[in-house]
Design a protein around this motif. Structure first.
Motif, PDB file in Angstrom:
ATOM      1  N   LYS A   6      33.117 -30.862 -16.725  1.00  0.00           N
ATOM      2  CA  LYS A   6      31.753 -30.454 -16.426  1.00  0.00           C
ATOM      3  C   LYS A   6      31.781 -29.095 -15.725  1.00  0.00           C
ATOM      4  O   LYS A   6      32.678 -28.818 -14.937  1.00  0.00           O
ATOM      5  N   LEU A  50      32.994 -29.231 -23.087  1.00  0.00           N
ATOM      6  CA  LEU A  50      32.430 -28.722 -21.838  1.00  0.00           C
ATOM      7  C   LEU A  50      30.965 -29.104 -21.712  1.00  0.00           C
ATOM      8  O   LEU A  50      30.155 -28.811 -22.587  1.00  0.00           O
ATOM      9  N   GLN A  51      30.641 -29.720 -20.616  1.00  0.00           N
ATOM     10  CA  GLN A  51      29.250 -30.078 -20.324  1.00  0.00           C
ATOM     11  C   GLN A  51      28.710 -29.152 -19.248  1.00  0.00           C
ATOM     12  O   GLN A  51      29.229 -29.103 -18.142  1.00  0.00           O
ATOM     13  N   THR A 100      29.226 -25.658 -14.105  1.00  0.00           N
ATOM     14  CA  THR A 100      27.950 -25.058 -13.759  1.00  0.00           C
ATOM     15  C   THR A 100      28.141 -23.554 -13.741  1.00  0.00           C
ATOM     16  O   THR A 100      29.246 -23.068 -13.451  1.00  0.00           O
ATOM     17  N   THR A 137      25.812 -27.885 -16.687  1.00  0.00           N
ATOM     18  CA  THR A 137      24.651 -28.333 -15.924  1.00  0.00           C
ATOM     19  C   THR A 137      24.223 -27.236 -14.962  1.00  0.00           C
ATOM     20  O   THR A 137      25.067 -26.669 -14.250  1.00  0.00           O
ATOM     21  N   THR A 174      26.111 -30.933  -8.746  1.00  0.00           N
ATOM     22  CA  THR A 174      26.030 -31.156 -10.196  1.00  0.00           C
ATOM     23  C   THR A 174      27.213 -31.972 -10.702  1.00  0.00           C
ATOM     24  O   THR A 174      27.278 -32.286 -11.899  1.00  0.00           O
ATOM     25  N   ASN A 175      28.166 -32.276  -9.796  1.00  0.00           N
ATOM     26  CA  ASN A 175      29.407 -32.979 -10.158  1.00  0.00           C
ATOM     27  C   ASN A 175      30.276 -32.152 -11.104  1.00  0.00           C
ATOM     28  O   ASN A 175      31.034 -32.705 -11.918  1.00  0.00           O
ATOM     29  N   ALA A 176      30.151 -30.841 -11.001  1.00  0.00           N
ATOM     30  CA  ALA A 176      30.917 -29.949 -11.876  1.00  0.00           C
ATOM     31  C   ALA A 176      32.379 -29.874 -11.457  1.00  0.00           C
ATOM     32  O   ALA A 176      32.714 -29.965 -10.269  1.00  0.00           O
ATOM     33  N   ASP A 177      33.230 -29.678 -12.447  1.00  0.00           N
ATOM     34  CA  ASP A 177      34.648 -29.419 -12.202  1.00  0.00           C
ATOM     35  C   ASP A 177      34.902 -27.922 -12.040  1.00  0.00           C
ATOM     36  O   ASP A 177      35.881 -27.529 -11.410  1.00  0.00           O
ATOM     37  N   GLU A 182      37.839 -29.466 -21.458  1.00  0.00           N
ATOM     38  CA  GLU A 182      37.264 -30.748 -21.078  1.00  0.00           C
ATOM     39  C   GLU A 182      36.778 -30.712 -19.630  1.00  0.00           C
ATOM     40  O   GLU A 182      37.494 -30.267 -18.737  1.00  0.00           O
TER      41      GLU A 182
END
Length: 239
Positions: free
Chosen positions: A130, A159-160, A132, A162, A199-202, A128
């Motif tokens: 975000k 998983l998103q 990149t 970006t 990208t606001n990635a985790d 779960e």
């Protein structure tokens, strides 16, 4: 399918969980995984530092350790690219030239092996958040790997993914480059992490722990709110 695995120095000494997770994924894909405990380094550090004769000794051992006809899989595009692209130069017109060429054809980086050889892109992974993706220079430029890891990540549930700006730009590690040119190396890491954060990635995910180690050091020093993960760790998540 019998598969030999090569575990690079970075992974062996600092991130062994990456190797175990790669084995986990390969076994789920139906591979019989074998590990030659006599293996050491691929010879790249000495070669890059200009010690070609010393590197050749290490490379000769690598050739012997991975003789045979099995596929060889490594969780590192850097080592894979070195064997494919530079062993031929070190052993040009030698008695093992043909063997070296065959070795390069059998050696695959983890993600390209899953996609190009096994033709499997979904392992039931769940993560779960975000993310990149960072293209390591070795993966992108030496192994021509671009779509394989992205295709695998697109199948990870939850998983998103970006893309960050300037995604193909170097992270600043470059082996001894990070030591010899520390200010430049840090500035490049700053640029890469800044682009990832936008990208606001985790997570920053890549094929190479050398890049991720460099970025992780910068992230921890700056207390940035992002983590690094190797592709093998992602694909082994959730099952």
């Amino acid at each position: 399918m019998n598969v030999q695995i090569f575990i690079p120095c970075f992974v062996d000494q600092l991130y062994p969980s990456v190797a175990f997770n790669m084995v986990k994924v390969l076994r789920k894909a139906g591979c019989i995984v074998e590990y030659n405990s006599n293996q050491t380094c691929c010879g790249q550090p000495a070669f890059n530092a200009g010690f070609w004769n010393e590197s050749k000794d290490v490379c000769s051992k690598f050739i012997k350790d991975f003789s045979g006809s099995d596929y060889i899989v490594a969780p590192s595009a850097s080592c894979t690219g070195f064997v494919r692209n530079y062993y031929g130069k070190l052993f040009e017109d030698s008695s093992v030239h043909k063997e070296v060429k065959e070795l390069g054809n059998r050696l695959y980086e983890f993600s390209e092996f899953l996609i190009k050889v096994l033709e499997i892109d979904n392992f039931g992974a769940t993560l779960e958040g975000k993310a990149t993706y960072h293209d390591s220079c070795a993966a992108l430029r030496e192994c021509k790997i671009k779509e394989e890891p992205r295709r695998l990540l697109s199948k990870v549930a939850g998983l998103q993914l970006t893309e960050m700006n300037d995604v193909e730009t170097c992270c600043g590690f470059g082996g001894t480059f990070a030591v010899k040119f520390e200010p430049i190396s840090i500035a490049m890491a700053d640029q890469k992490v800044t682009n990832a954060l936008e990208t606001n990635a985790d997570y920053i995910i890549s094929t190479d722990m050398s890049c991720l180690m460099h970025l992780d050091g910068y992230i921890k020093n700056k207390n940035a709110n992002i983590q690094t993960m190797h592709l093998a760790d992602v694909l082994a998540s959730g099952w």
